[in-house]
Design an enzyme around this catalytic site. Sequence first.
Site, PDB file in Angstrom:
ATOM      1  N   ASP A  29      49.274   4.299  65.606  1.00 47.21           N
ATOM      2  CA  ASP A  29      48.742   3.340  64.641  1.00 47.21           C
ATOM      3  C   ASP A  29      47.688   2.418  65.240  1.00 47.21           C
ATOM      4  O   ASP A  29      47.054   1.638  64.524  1.00 47.21           O
ATOM      5  CB  ASP A  29      49.865   2.520  64.001  1.00 47.21           C
ATOM      6  CG  ASP A  29      50.659   1.693  65.023  1.00 47.21           C
ATOM      7  OD1 ASP A  29      50.203   1.551  66.180  1.00 47.21           O
ATOM      8  OD2 ASP A  29      51.733   1.193  64.657  1.00 47.21           O
ATOM      9  N   GLY A  30      47.500   2.473  66.558  1.00 45.74           N
ATOM     10  CA  GLY A  30      46.476   1.655  67.192  1.00 45.74           C
ATOM     11  C   GLY A  30      46.817   0.185  67.293  1.00 45.74           C
ATOM     12  O   GLY A  30      45.985  -0.622  67.724  1.00 45.74           O
ATOM     13  N   ARG A  84      38.628   3.945  85.173  1.00 45.92           N
ATOM     14  CA  ARG A  84      39.888   4.395  85.745  1.00 45.92           C
ATOM     15  C   ARG A  84      39.692   5.696  86.515  1.00 45.92           C
ATOM     16  O   ARG A  84      38.663   6.367  86.346  1.00 45.92           O
ATOM     17  CB  ARG A  84      40.904   4.634  84.620  1.00 45.92           C
ATOM     18  CG  ARG A  84      41.009   3.476  83.629  1.00 45.92           C
ATOM     19  CD  ARG A  84      41.457   3.973  82.259  1.00 45.92           C
ATOM     20  NE  ARG A  84      41.423   2.909  81.249  1.00 45.92           N
ATOM     21  CZ  ARG A  84      42.446   2.117  80.958  1.00 45.92           C
ATOM     22  NH1 ARG A  84      43.600   2.289  81.580  1.00 45.92           N
ATOM     23  NH2 ARG A  84      42.338   1.170  80.053  1.00 45.92           N
ATOM     24  N   ARG A 110      41.885  -8.883  76.592  1.00 44.43           N
ATOM     25  CA  ARG A 110      41.999  -8.678  78.036  1.00 44.43           C
ATOM     26  C   ARG A 110      40.625  -8.722  78.688  1.00 44.43           C
ATOM     27  O   ARG A 110      39.651  -8.182  78.159  1.00 44.43           O
ATOM     28  CB  ARG A 110      42.668  -7.330  78.319  1.00 44.43           C
ATOM     29  CG  ARG A 110      42.822  -7.032  79.799  1.00 44.43           C
ATOM     30  CD  ARG A 110      43.757  -5.873  80.037  1.00 44.43           C
ATOM     31  NE  ARG A 110      43.189  -4.593  79.666  1.00 44.43           N
ATOM     32  CZ  ARG A 110      43.854  -3.432  79.734  1.00 44.43           C
ATOM     33  NH1 ARG A 110      45.117  -3.433  80.124  1.00 44.43           N
ATOM     34  NH2 ARG A 110      43.296  -2.306  79.389  1.00 44.43           N
ATOM     35  N   GLY A 126      42.061   8.458  76.434  1.00 40.00           N
ATOM     36  CA  GLY A 126      41.116   7.504  75.860  1.00 40.00           C
ATOM     37  C   GLY A 126      41.812   6.290  75.276  1.00 40.00           C
ATOM     38  O   GLY A 126      43.040   6.206  75.194  1.00 40.00           O
ATOM     39  N   ASP A 174      47.038  -2.523  82.911  1.00 42.15           N
ATOM     40  CA  ASP A 174      47.997  -1.885  82.002  1.00 42.15           C
ATOM     41  C   ASP A 174      49.439  -2.249  82.344  1.00 42.15           C
ATOM     42  O   ASP A 174      50.200  -1.466  82.900  1.00 42.15           O
ATOM     43  CB  ASP A 174      47.807  -0.367  81.975  1.00 42.15           C
ATOM     44  CG  ASP A 174      46.528   0.018  81.242  1.00 42.15           C
ATOM     45  OD1 ASP A 174      46.146  -0.721  80.318  1.00 42.15           O
ATOM     46  OD2 ASP A 174      45.918   1.037  81.586  1.00 42.15           O
ATOM     47  N   ARG A 176      44.347   2.370  71.351  1.00 48.96           N
ATOM     48  CA  ARG A 176      44.593   1.135  70.602  1.00 48.96           C
ATOM     49  C   ARG A 176      43.855  -0.028  71.240  1.00 48.96           C
ATOM     50  O   ARG A 176      44.351  -1.169  71.264  1.00 48.96           O
ATOM     51  CB  ARG A 176      46.090   0.851  70.525  1.00 48.96           C
ATOM     52  CG  ARG A 176      46.821   0.911  71.847  1.00 48.96           C
ATOM     53  CD  ARG A 176      48.321   0.823  71.618  1.00 48.96           C
ATOM     54  NE  ARG A 176      49.080   1.193  72.815  1.00 48.96           N
ATOM     55  CZ  ARG A 176      50.365   1.501  72.791  1.00 48.96           C
ATOM     56  NH1 ARG A 176      51.015   1.504  71.664  1.00 48.96           N
ATOM     57  NH2 ARG A 176      51.003   1.829  73.894  1.00 48.96           N
ATOM     58  N   LYS A 205      43.197  -5.372  72.704  1.00 50.85           N
ATOM     59  CA  LYS A 205      44.285  -4.393  72.747  1.00 50.85           C
ATOM     60  C   LYS A 205      45.167  -4.584  71.511  1.00 50.85           C
ATOM     61  O   LYS A 205      45.659  -5.684  71.261  1.00 50.85           O
ATOM     62  CB  LYS A 205      45.124  -4.577  74.012  1.00 50.85           C
ATOM     63  CG  LYS A 205      44.402  -4.238  75.297  1.00 50.85           C
ATOM     64  CD  LYS A 205      45.345  -4.257  76.490  1.00 50.85           C
ATOM     65  CE  LYS A 205      46.339  -3.116  76.429  1.00 50.85           C
ATOM     66  NZ  LYS A 205      47.255  -3.112  77.603  1.00 50.85           N
ATOM     67  N   ASP A 250      45.465   7.307  84.562  1.00 53.61           N
ATOM     68  CA  ASP A 250      44.700   6.532  83.582  1.00 53.61           C
ATOM     69  C   ASP A 250      45.049   5.050  83.637  1.00 53.61           C
ATOM     70  O   ASP A 250      44.408   4.235  82.961  1.00 53.61           O
ATOM     71  CB  ASP A 250      44.912   7.074  82.158  1.00 53.61           C
ATOM     72  CG  ASP A 250      46.374   7.120  81.763  1.00 53.61           C
ATOM     73  OD1 ASP A 250      47.130   7.843  82.430  1.00 53.61           O
ATOM     74  OD2 ASP A 250      46.756   6.445  80.799  1.00 53.61           O
TER      75      ASP A 250
END
Length: 462
Positions: free
Chosen positions: A118-119, A176, A169, A88, A250, A91, A106, A240
């Site tokens: 920490d995201g 995905r 983004r 999932g 990504d 971040r 992001k 993913d």
Amino acid sequence: MTLRIALDNSYARLPDRFFARLDPTPVAAPGLVRVNAGLARDLGIDPDALAGAEGLAMFAGNWVPEGAEPLAMAYSGHQFGHFSPQLGDGRAILLGEVAGRDVQLKGSGPTPFSRRGDGRAALGPVLREYIVSEAMFALGVPTTRALAAVTTGEWVMRETALPGAVLTRVAASHLRVGTFQYFAARGDIEGLHILADYAIARHDPGASHRSFFEGVVRRQARLVAQWLSLGFIHGVMNTDNCSISGETIDYGPCAFLDTYDPAAVFSAIDYQGRYAFGQQPRIAQWNLARLAEAMLPLFDADEQKAVAYAEDALGGFAPEFQGAYGAAMRRKLGLATSAPEDAALVQDLLTLMAETGADFTLTFRGLGDDVVPEGFEAWAARWRDRRASEPGWQALIRATNPAVIPRNHLVEAAIVAAVEREDFSVFEALLAATSRPFDDADTAVTAPPLPAQRVTQTFCGT
């Protein structure tokens, strides 16, 4: 100036088990690095308004505009061949859609999928993704794009303290292979149906589940063929990180080849070479096999018939890839037509390049000026005989083979200048050069790295 942005979020209308609703985590002192004015205009948004206070607040996660329904998407994935049933967006926050395109932040803070992370994102990986994704767009490769980058005024801890940033983004969608795996792993057939129907509505209106899958196979085959024709290495082709839309997504430990080497690996954590440059077609097909496994209940109620169909459909990957790759490589040699000897002509050139450590980009670009590396004379004689029937060979070579790519050492130099000196001029100059990849340019951006400049490893981190 008031920011007007027509956001919607169709994904938020799916069942709650598809995502987690949450707002981005605000940051201390956001600062604008860049707004992608051309992309903003394509989306029908005023770039000047995006560069204002409201746009900055939105990009930083400090303000949620009207129409947005922020959420983190749920998905699974095979990471380096090992299945993780729940990954999932750890971040990232999907704000919604503009003009049919997803808008995602992001580095916008932790989510229920963060797995103790920490995201946040560091500035370096944000700049890398901005540069490389926009370069890919300029090269004509399907890709997610960068709408904006902002600093957060906060530090993130990795191996050391680094300045934080958020990347905005834009994607055709963020669906995905791993999204389908998420529901298949839970035996949630209803969820699979809902997801597939949603994906079809976004990407293949009117398609059946079978023809939708065949479309994904075609898109991935063509995408990877483009990667190989440009010397691009994704770096981490986990399921993913494999987009249903056929876009490159990504950009973590991605890179462009300098010297040609099919076994080249740039990801610092790819110890076995799973995602080496030359392995990318095989891995793409492997990922699609995992998508087929997840979608089996949608293909046919009879499992044997579903498996037989899936195997047949997957068999279409190789000819689709070979057709797209062969056509791309012929164009790189200035050949607009096809001849029986072309495949050997391409492969023999690549073999010579691998044996001599020739620069991938400059070797092909040099053909436009009838220049070949020393030791390639016998091959060049065959090529000149073949191209004799191609009156437009030179123009085709120059329109197909870039002079400028975001070479790894140049990307690293832009990151170092920004992170260590708060100097974004190197970043801006590289963006400008890579936005015109087929134009002749100064050797500062076309020359391969000196031995001391070579970058042999890249890292995840956005």
